[in-house]
Structure formats: C-alpha cells, structure tokens
Design a protein around this motif. Structure first.
Motif, PDB file in Angstrom:
ATOM      1  N   VAL A  18       0.837  -1.201   0.000  1.00  0.00           N
ATOM      2  CA  VAL A  18       0.000   0.000   0.000  1.00  0.00           C
ATOM      3  C   VAL A  18       0.871   1.251   0.000  1.00  0.00           C
ATOM      4  O   VAL A  18       0.595   2.228  -0.709  1.00  0.00           O
ATOM      5  N   LEU A  19       1.950   1.227   0.778  1.00  0.00           N
ATOM      6  CA  LEU A  19       2.862   2.373   0.774  1.00  0.00           C
ATOM      7  C   LEU A  19       3.549   2.539  -0.584  1.00  0.00           C
ATOM      8  O   LEU A  19       3.841   3.657  -1.008  1.00  0.00           O
ATOM      9  N   ALA A  20       3.783   1.417  -1.259  1.00  0.00           N
ATOM     10  CA  ALA A  20       4.452   1.477  -2.560  1.00  0.00           C
ATOM     11  C   ALA A  20       3.593   2.133  -3.628  1.00  0.00           C
ATOM     12  O   ALA A  20       4.106   2.548  -4.670  1.00  0.00           O
ATOM     13  N   LEU A  21       2.288   2.247  -3.374  1.00  0.00           N
ATOM     14  CA  LEU A  21       1.401   2.879  -4.339  1.00  0.00           C
ATOM     15  C   LEU A  21       1.780   4.331  -4.595  1.00  0.00           C
ATOM     16  O   LEU A  21       1.409   4.907  -5.614  1.00  0.00           O
ATOM     17  N   ARG A  22       2.485   4.926  -3.642  1.00  0.00           N
ATOM     18  CA  ARG A  22       2.943   6.307  -3.843  1.00  0.00           C
ATOM     19  C   ARG A  22       3.810   6.412  -5.091  1.00  0.00           C
ATOM     20  O   ARG A  22       3.792   7.432  -5.781  1.00  0.00           O
ATOM     21  N   LYS A  23       4.551   5.369  -5.394  1.00  0.00           N
ATOM     22  CA  LYS A  23       5.489   5.393  -6.517  1.00  0.00           C
ATOM     23  C   LYS A  23       4.907   4.754  -7.783  1.00  0.00           C
ATOM     24  O   LYS A  23       5.081   5.275  -8.887  1.00  0.00           O
ATOM     25  N   ILE A  24       4.233   3.621  -7.617  1.00  0.00           N
ATOM     26  CA  ILE A  24       3.793   2.878  -8.796  1.00  0.00           C
ATOM     27  C   ILE A  24       2.409   3.293  -9.282  1.00  0.00           C
ATOM     28  O   ILE A  24       1.985   2.876 -10.361  1.00  0.00           O
ATOM     29  N   LYS A  25       1.677   4.072  -8.506  1.00  0.00           N
ATOM     30  CA  LYS A  25       0.344   4.555  -8.848  1.00  0.00           C
ATOM     31  C   LYS A  25      -0.696   3.429  -8.726  1.00  0.00           C
ATOM     32  O   LYS A  25      -0.387   2.246  -8.900  1.00  0.00           O
ATOM     33  N   THR A  26      -1.923   3.845  -8.470  1.00  0.00           N
ATOM     34  CA  THR A  26      -2.967   2.878  -8.133  1.00  0.00           C
ATOM     35  C   THR A  26      -3.334   1.987  -9.316  1.00  0.00           C
ATOM     36  O   THR A  26      -3.396   0.757  -9.180  1.00  0.00           O
ATOM     37  N   HIS A  27      -3.606   2.558 -10.489  1.00  0.00           N
ATOM     38  CA  HIS A  27      -4.068   1.734 -11.597  1.00  0.00           C
ATOM     39  C   HIS A  27      -2.962   0.795 -12.077  1.00  0.00           C
ATOM     40  O   HIS A  27      -3.233  -0.315 -12.535  1.00  0.00           O
ATOM     41  N   ARG A  28      -1.694   1.227 -11.950  1.00  0.00           N
ATOM     42  CA  ARG A  28      -0.587   0.331 -12.294  1.00  0.00           C
ATOM     43  C   ARG A  28      -0.489  -0.808 -11.285  1.00  0.00           C
ATOM     44  O   ARG A  28      -0.225  -1.953 -11.660  1.00  0.00           O
ATOM     45  N   GLY A  29      -0.674  -0.484 -10.016  1.00  0.00           N
ATOM     46  CA  GLY A  29      -0.626  -1.523  -8.998  1.00  0.00           C
ATOM     47  C   GLY A  29      -1.685  -2.582  -9.218  1.00  0.00           C
ATOM     48  O   GLY A  29      -1.415  -3.788  -9.116  1.00  0.00           O
ATOM     49  N   ILE A  30      -2.919  -2.145  -9.529  1.00  0.00           N
ATOM     50  CA  ILE A  30      -3.997  -3.098  -9.794  1.00  0.00           C
ATOM     51  C   ILE A  30      -3.655  -3.962 -11.004  1.00  0.00           C
ATOM     52  O   ILE A  30      -3.847  -5.184 -10.989  1.00  0.00           O
ATOM     53  N   THR A  31      -3.124  -3.344 -12.054  1.00  0.00           N
ATOM     54  CA  THR A  31      -2.779  -4.085 -13.271  1.00  0.00           C
ATOM     55  C   THR A  31      -1.679  -5.103 -13.013  1.00  0.00           C
ATOM     56  O   THR A  31      -1.790  -6.274 -13.408  1.00  0.00           O
ATOM     57  N   PHE A  32      -0.602  -4.679 -12.363  1.00  0.00           N
ATOM     58  CA  PHE A  32       0.524  -5.577 -12.111  1.00  0.00           C
ATOM     59  C   PHE A  32       0.117  -6.750 -11.222  1.00  0.00           C
ATOM     60  O   PHE A  32       0.504  -7.891 -11.472  1.00  0.00           O
TER      61      PHE A  32
ATOM     62  N   GLU B  31      -1.513 -10.947  -4.405  1.00  0.00           N
ATOM     63  CA  GLU B  31      -2.876 -10.508  -4.115  1.00  0.00           C
ATOM     64  C   GLU B  31      -2.957  -9.559  -2.928  1.00  0.00           C
ATOM     65  O   GLU B  31      -4.003  -8.936  -2.692  1.00  0.00           O
ATOM     66  N   ALA B  32      -1.877  -9.400  -2.191  1.00  0.00           N
ATOM     67  CA  ALA B  32      -1.907  -8.695  -0.910  1.00  0.00           C
ATOM     68  C   ALA B  32      -2.484  -7.283  -1.006  1.00  0.00           C
ATOM     69  O   ALA B  32      -3.325  -6.883  -0.212  1.00  0.00           O
ATOM     70  N   GLY B  33      -2.026  -6.513  -1.982  1.00  0.00           N
ATOM     71  CA  GLY B  33      -2.462  -5.126  -2.064  1.00  0.00           C
ATOM     72  C   GLY B  33      -3.639  -4.881  -2.977  1.00  0.00           C
ATOM     73  O   GLY B  33      -4.032  -3.723  -3.178  1.00  0.00           O
ATOM     74  N   PHE B  34      -4.222  -5.938  -3.531  1.00  0.00           N
ATOM     75  CA  PHE B  34      -5.264  -5.757  -4.541  1.00  0.00           C
ATOM     76  C   PHE B  34      -6.527  -5.123  -3.965  1.00  0.00           C
ATOM     77  O   PHE B  34      -7.039  -4.136  -4.497  1.00  0.00           O
ATOM     78  N   PHE B  35      -7.031  -5.665  -2.880  1.00  0.00           N
ATOM     79  CA  PHE B  35      -8.259  -5.133  -2.294  1.00  0.00           C
ATOM     80  C   PHE B  35      -8.073  -3.702  -1.799  1.00  0.00           C
ATOM     81  O   PHE B  35      -8.944  -2.848  -2.043  1.00  0.00           O
ATOM     82  N   PRO B  36      -6.961  -3.375  -1.111  1.00  0.00           N
ATOM     83  CA  PRO B  36      -6.739  -1.966  -0.756  1.00  0.00           C
ATOM     84  C   PRO B  36      -6.663  -1.052  -1.974  1.00  0.00           C
ATOM     85  O   PRO B  36      -7.123   0.089  -1.928  1.00  0.00           O
ATOM     86  N   CYS B  37      -6.080  -1.540  -3.088  1.00  0.00           N
ATOM     87  CA  CYS B  37      -6.010  -0.732  -4.310  1.00  0.00           C
ATOM     88  C   CYS B  37      -7.404  -0.427  -4.848  1.00  0.00           C
ATOM     89  O   CYS B  37      -7.705   0.710  -5.245  1.00  0.00           O
ATOM     90  N   ILE B  38      -8.255  -1.436  -4.871  1.00  0.00           N
ATOM     91  CA  ILE B  38      -9.620  -1.244  -5.351  1.00  0.00           C
ATOM     92  C   ILE B  38     -10.354  -0.251  -4.455  1.00  0.00           C
ATOM     93  O   ILE B  38     -11.065   0.648  -4.929  1.00  0.00           O
ATOM     94  N   SER B  39     -10.177  -0.399  -3.139  1.00  0.00           N
ATOM     95  CA  SER B  39     -10.829   0.506  -2.194  1.00  0.00           C
ATOM     96  C   SER B  39     -10.347   1.939  -2.392  1.00  0.00           C
ATOM     97  O   SER B  39     -11.139   2.891  -2.369  1.00  0.00           O
ATOM     98  N   LEU B  40      -9.041   2.098  -2.592  1.00  0.00           N
ATOM     99  CA  LEU B  40      -8.482   3.426  -2.809  1.00  0.00           C
ATOM    100  C   LEU B  40      -9.001   4.036  -4.098  1.00  0.00           C
ATOM    101  O   LEU B  40      -9.316   5.232  -4.147  1.00  0.00           O
ATOM    102  N   TYR B  41      -9.113   3.232  -5.137  1.00  0.00           N
ATOM    103  CA  TYR B  41      -9.582   3.748  -6.411  1.00  0.00           C
ATOM    104  C   TYR B  41     -11.026   4.229  -6.314  1.00  0.00           C
ATOM    105  O   TYR B  41     -11.415   5.205  -6.967  1.00  0.00           O
ATOM    106  N   ILE B  42     -11.841   3.547  -5.524  1.00  0.00           N
ATOM    107  CA  ILE B  42     -13.226   3.985  -5.326  1.00  0.00           C
ATOM    108  C   ILE B  42     -13.264   5.385  -4.729  1.00  0.00           C
ATOM    109  O   ILE B  42     -14.056   6.238  -5.137  1.00  0.00           O
TER     110      ILE B  42
END
Length: 210
Positions: free
Chosen positions: A14-28, A60-71
């Motif tokens: 989740v902290l790494a999303l600062r660098k890789i961005k949310t939509h990239r994190g979900i995709t990767f 799969e660890a950060g997937f659900f937090p990524c979806i929640s953040l994107y909402i």
C-alpha cells in the motif's frame, strides 16, 4: 501459507502505491496473480505448491486496498458507501458462484495430460489475464483526465474531483498518519467501534465482536 505473505505484504505494498500509482498496482497484481495461478497447474511437488501459494499471497496482498483506494478517487463521499457495498457483494457472489464453476470444471476429468484440478487453475488464470488490458486502459490514474470524456463530461468530472478533495483532503503523504495507524490496535485485531444516536441519549456506543 497463502495468508502468510498476504497479510505481511499488505502494508508495504500500500505504501508502494505512492510510486507505482494505483491503476498500475492493480494491473501488475492482476497480471502476476494470473500468471502464478496458471503456473500452479503444473506443479509436481509439495514444495512447489507451497512456493506458488506464498507467491500468490504476495501478488494478491495489495489488490483489495487498491480497489478501495480507487473507489475513493472516483466517487464523492455520498457515493462511496454504495460502491463499497457493491464491492463486498461482488466478493460474496464470486465466492458463491466460483465454487459452483470450480465444481463443474473438476468434472472434466483428465485432459491434455493434466488433471481436472490443474484445469481449474488454468481457466481461472486465463480469465484474469483477459481482464488485465481493460484494467490498464480502462482505469486511468486520474479519472478526470480520461481521454474518452466529452468536454461537458470532463468539466463535470473536474467539479466532482474538487468536491472529493474537499472531503478527502489533499493527497499529500504524511508519515505521522502512518505511524498513528500502526499504533492503533484495531488495525491488527479488526475490532470495530461504531456510534449510533438515540432518542434519549446523545450517543450509544456499540462494540461488535469481529
């Protein structure tokens, strides 16, 4: 074994999303999950199976937090609750119908030199891979900047973005908030405390069992 890496990797991812961005994190994560799932179909030993489960939990660890953040990035305060309800409902329905579909796939028996349980992993992985291009091109990092909006729609999205920022605050990272969250025992126990107004008393505190 899956949850060993799933739980331990949520916070750093989740902290790494600062660098890789949310939509990239979900995709990767979706792409990695699909590839590892397909690879699980070809394991030949118990050790290889354990390794796949550990890697799968990491993917799969950060997937659900990524979806929640994107909402929260797309919808304003009054709309988020309903969208989160859709998310949790979809999770429940996927578990319900996923089990039925899995049962049907396991009935095919051995085919192509692989057993039915292997085909289950292959089918699940291939379906997930089909979603990856849509995630990359269909979930822009800033929804207001999406290329498919008409000028009127883009203006409406920009107004909504301003309204969202008024509620959420500016997207400025603050380590003090991270440390505050790490000190909160409810983060580790899942214990929730909610307050409801009553007619005779100003506040009624309810602490449900997790």
């Amino acid at each position: 074994m899956f949850f060993a890496t799933y739980v331990s990797a949520i916070f750093p991812l989740v902290l790494a999303l600062r660098k890789i961005k949310t939509h990239r994190g979900i995709t990767f994560m979706a792409a990695a999950w699909a590839i590892v799932t397909i690879g699980t179909a070809f394991v030949k030993s118990y050790g290889a199976l354990i390794a796949c489960r550990l890697i799968l939990g990491l993917c799969e660890a950060g997937f659900f937090p990524c979806i929640s953040l994107y909402i929260t990035m797309v919808y304003n305060r009054k709309e988020q609750g309903l969208r989160f309800a859709y998310l949790f409902a979809a999770t429940s329905f996927s578990g319900m119908f996923g089990g039925l579909i899995a049962t049907g796939i396991t009935k095919i028996g051995e085919a192509g030199g692989l057993r039915s349980w292997s085909w289950l992993y292959i089918v699940e992985g291939l379906i997930s891979l089909l979603i990856v291009p849509f995630v990359w091109y269909g979930l822009p990092e800033k929804p207001a900047d999406a290329k498919w909006w008409t000028p009127e729609e883009r203006e409406a999205m920009l107004i909504r973005e301003q309204q969202r920022l008024e509620y959420m605050g500016r997207e400025k990272f603050d380590w003090t908030q991270v440390r505050s969250a790490l000190k909160e025992w409810r983060v580790y126990t899942g214990y929730v405390s909610c307050t409801l107004p009553t007619r005779n008393k100003p506040v009624l505190t309810i602490d449900p069992v997790p």
